[in-house]
Design a protein around this motif. Structure first.
Motif, PDB file in Angstrom:
ATOM      1  N   SER A 186       0.923  -1.245   0.150  1.00  0.00           N
ATOM      2  CA  SER A 186      -0.118  -0.089  -0.135  1.00  0.00           C
ATOM      3  C   SER A 186       1.098   1.311   0.012  1.00  0.00           C
ATOM      4  N   ALA A 187       2.152   1.116   0.382  1.00  0.00           N
ATOM      5  CA  ALA A 187       3.066   2.261   0.390  1.00  0.00           C
ATOM      6  C   ALA A 187       3.450   2.626  -1.200  1.00  0.00           C
ATOM      7  N   SER A 188       3.694   4.205  -1.239  1.00  0.00           N
ATOM      8  CA  SER A 188       4.161   4.517  -2.490  1.00  0.00           C
ATOM      9  C   SER A 188       5.518   4.081  -2.744  1.00  0.00           C
ATOM     10  N   GLU A 189       6.013   4.019  -4.057  1.00  0.00           N
ATOM     11  CA  GLU A 189       7.471   3.829  -4.174  1.00  0.00           C
ATOM     12  C   GLU A 189       8.301   5.087  -4.099  1.00  0.00           C
ATOM     13  N   PRO A 190       9.398   4.923  -3.688  1.00  0.00           N
ATOM     14  CA  PRO A 190      10.389   3.726  -3.989  1.00  0.00           C
ATOM     15  C   PRO A 190      10.164   3.153  -2.534  1.00  0.00           C
ATOM     16  N   LYS A 191      10.303   1.621  -2.378  1.00  0.00           N
ATOM     17  CA  LYS A 191      10.350   0.852  -1.208  1.00  0.00           C
ATOM     18  C   LYS A 191      10.946  -0.511  -1.342  1.00  0.00           C
ATOM     19  N   ARG A 192      11.159  -1.103  -0.185  1.00  0.00           N
ATOM     20  CA  ARG A 192      11.862  -2.283  -0.144  1.00  0.00           C
ATOM     21  C   ARG A 192      11.534  -3.186   1.186  1.00  0.00           C
ATOM     22  N   LEU A 193      11.062  -4.300   1.089  1.00  0.00           N
ATOM     23  CA  LEU A 193      10.747  -5.060   2.079  1.00  0.00           C
ATOM     24  C   LEU A 193      11.806  -6.295   2.181  1.00  0.00           C
ATOM     25  N   VAL A 194      12.504  -6.377   3.350  1.00  0.00           N
ATOM     26  CA  VAL A 194      13.434  -7.507   3.430  1.00  0.00           C
ATOM     27  C   VAL A 194      12.999  -8.263   4.799  1.00  0.00           C
ATOM     28  N   LEU A 195      12.650  -9.588   4.798  1.00  0.00           N
ATOM     29  CA  LEU A 195      12.250 -10.427   5.874  1.00  0.00           C
ATOM     30  C   LEU A 195      13.481 -11.500   6.083  1.00  0.00           C
ATOM     31  N   ILE A 196      14.163 -11.401   7.168  1.00  0.00           N
ATOM     32  CA  ILE A 196      15.187 -12.063   7.537  1.00  0.00           C
ATOM     33  C   ILE A 196      14.614 -13.427   8.325  1.00  0.00           C
ATOM     34  N   GLU A 197      15.081 -14.467   7.387  1.00  0.00           N
ATOM     35  CA  GLU A 197      14.758 -15.909   7.898  1.00  0.00           C
ATOM     36  C   GLU A 197      15.011 -16.192   9.178  1.00  0.00           C
ATOM     37  N   GLY A 198      14.355 -16.997   9.819  1.00  0.00           N
ATOM     38  CA  GLY A 198      14.420 -17.238  11.227  1.00  0.00           C
ATOM     39  C   GLY A 198      14.518 -16.314  12.405  1.00  0.00           C
ATOM     40  N   ALA A 199      14.380 -15.187  12.021  1.00  0.00           N
ATOM     41  CA  ALA A 199      14.329 -14.019  12.918  1.00  0.00           C
ATOM     42  C   ALA A 199      13.150 -13.670  13.674  1.00  0.00           C
ATOM     43  N   ASP A 200      13.098 -13.423  14.899  1.00  0.00           N
ATOM     44  CA  ASP A 200      11.809 -12.772  15.774  1.00  0.00           C
ATOM     45  C   ASP A 200      11.882 -11.351  15.534  1.00  0.00           C
ATOM     46  N   HIS A 201      10.859 -11.015  16.520  1.00  0.00           N
ATOM     47  CA  HIS A 201      10.747  -9.619  16.624  1.00  0.00           C
ATOM     48  C   HIS A 201      12.082  -8.750  17.035  1.00  0.00           C
ATOM     49  N   PHE A 202      12.720  -9.417  17.724  1.00  0.00           N
ATOM     50  CA  PHE A 202      14.051  -8.585  18.425  1.00  0.00           C
ATOM     51  C   PHE A 202      15.260  -9.148  17.649  1.00  0.00           C
ATOM     52  N   PHE A 203      15.086 -10.022  16.641  1.00  0.00           N
ATOM     53  CA  PHE A 203      16.100 -10.315  15.750  1.00  0.00           C
ATOM     54  C   PHE A 203      17.186 -11.156  16.664  1.00  0.00           C
ATOM     55  N   GLU A 204      16.754 -11.736  17.480  1.00  0.00           N
ATOM     56  CA  GLU A 204      17.548 -12.497  18.342  1.00  0.00           C
ATOM     57  C   GLU A 204      18.526 -13.629  17.531  1.00  0.00           C
ATOM     58  N   GLY A 205      19.930 -13.579  17.679  1.00  0.00           N
ATOM     59  CA  GLY A 205      20.660 -14.191  16.790  1.00  0.00           C
ATOM     60  C   GLY A 205      20.808 -14.001  15.026  1.00  0.00           C
ATOM     61  N   HIS A 206      20.206 -12.738  15.020  1.00  0.00           N
ATOM     62  CA  HIS A 206      20.119 -12.168  13.640  1.00  0.00           C
ATOM     63  C   HIS A 206      20.629 -10.883  13.674  1.00  0.00           C
ATOM     64  N   LEU A 207      21.082 -10.219  14.517  1.00  0.00           N
ATOM     65  CA  LEU A 207      21.363  -8.652  14.669  1.00  0.00           C
ATOM     66  C   LEU A 207      22.388  -8.554  13.717  1.00  0.00           C
ATOM     67  N   ARG A 208      23.367  -9.446  13.406  1.00  0.00           N
ATOM     68  CA  ARG A 208      24.176  -9.109  12.365  1.00  0.00           C
ATOM     69  C   ARG A 208      23.685  -8.984  10.980  1.00  0.00           C
ATOM     70  N   GLU A 209      22.566  -9.858  10.655  1.00  0.00           N
ATOM     71  CA  GLU A 209      21.948  -9.622   9.372  1.00  0.00           C
ATOM     72  C   GLU A 209      21.168  -8.489   9.134  1.00  0.00           C
ATOM     73  N   LEU A 210      20.853  -8.245  10.579  1.00  0.00           N
ATOM     74  CA  LEU A 210      19.737  -6.739  10.287  1.00  0.00           C
ATOM     75  C   LEU A 210      20.797  -5.769  10.019  1.00  0.00           C
ATOM     76  N   ARG A 211      21.948  -5.728  10.689  1.00  0.00           N
ATOM     77  CA  ARG A 211      22.761  -4.446  10.274  1.00  0.00           C
ATOM     78  C   ARG A 211      23.542  -4.594   9.039  1.00  0.00           C
ATOM     79  N   GLU A 212      23.585  -5.743   8.404  1.00  0.00           N
ATOM     80  CA  GLU A 212      24.212  -5.838   7.150  1.00  0.00           C
ATOM     81  C   GLU A 212      23.100  -5.543   5.890  1.00  0.00           C
ATOM     82  N   THR A 213      21.842  -5.923   6.317  1.00  0.00           N
ATOM     83  CA  THR A 213      20.696  -5.516   5.463  1.00  0.00           C
ATOM     84  C   THR A 213      20.609  -4.115   5.357  1.00  0.00           C
ATOM     85  N   ILE A 214      20.585  -3.343   6.617  1.00  0.00           N
ATOM     86  CA  ILE A 214      20.359  -1.752   6.620  1.00  0.00           C
ATOM     87  C   ILE A 214      21.612  -1.252   5.732  1.00  0.00           C
TER      88      ILE A 214
END
Length: 228
Positions: A186-214
């Motif tokens: 529903s959001a206007s362009e430009p936009k991107r959605l990234v879902l990090i597999e295996g990660a929960d709301h707080f990205f436990e065990g996946h904080l490095r992937e969060l940082r690299e995505t950003i």
């Protein structure tokens, strides 16, 4: 990446409900942008020291951007009382005003969970902000025990034609895949959605992937544009 000062400055912002506790991670003299990162719900332990907020800050600061984190009203040493998201909109605006006055640079907004839901609403119409990052956006109603569900609306994104990154854990109960995809659609362009597999709301065990995505998104959409 740009090497920058590791200086962290503690300060207070003058907000409408009183002083807001804040930390500024210094940027490089050659910084092209300045950024603010907003924390998750203060009634459920959210502060500027949250791990997701910290890693989001580190991702932005790695490009030499000065990055401001602050505690919403009634949190930590910030004065005032929690206002269920209404007064907190003004807290975000105060942070954006301070960054603009201090650095006179294009601004980047980033927020996690409650901080994303509230901050995106404040930052989208602000002409000084040219990029937005929503981490763990609460796309579905959230409830804990006997409290009323916390429901956030994102209709304003339809008119927000700025660079937007949405990044969430694929196992985030507050942002189920279908709800997030509908929100981003529903959001206007430009936009991107990234879902990090295996990660929960707080990205436990996946904080490095969060940082690299950003970092990857900033490098591709913001740093590239600044160099053109």
């Amino acid at each position: 990446m740009i090497s920058q000062s590791s200086t962290i400055k503690s300060l207070f912002l003058e907000g409408p409900a009183g002083r807001l506790e804040a930390l500024l991670n210094a940027g490089a003299a050659s910084a092209t942008h300045a950024a603010v990162v907003c924390h998750p719900h203060p009634l459920f332990g959210g502060t500027l020291h949250n791990k997701v907020v910290f890693h989001t800050m580190k991702a932005l600061n790695s490009f030499g951007f000065p990055v401001l984190r602050f505690n919403f009203r009634g949190t930590g040493l910030s004065q005032g009382e929690h206002d269920e998201g209404k007064g907190e909109l003004d807290d975000v605006r105060v942070a954006l005003d301070w960054l603009d006055a201090e650095f006179h640079l294009p601004l980047i907004f980033a927020g996690f969970s409650f901080g994303a839901a509230i901050g995106l609403r404040a930052a989208c119409p602000d002409k000084r902000v040219n990029a937005l990052i929503g981490v763990g956006v609460p796309a579905a109603p959230a409830a804990d025990g006997t409290e009323s569900p916390r429901t956030y609306t994102f209709d304003f994104l339809r008119d927000c034609a700025k660079q937007k990154l949405f990044v969430s854990g694929a196992r985030d109960p507050f942002g189920p895949r279908a709800s997030l995809e509908a929100l981003v659609s529903s959001a206007s362009e430009p936009k991107r959605l990234v879902l990090i597999e295996g990660a929960d709301h707080f990205f436990e065990g996946h904080l490095r992937e969060l940082r690299e995505t950003i970092e990857g998104w900033v490098r591709e959409t913001i740093v590239r544009d600044a160099n053109e």
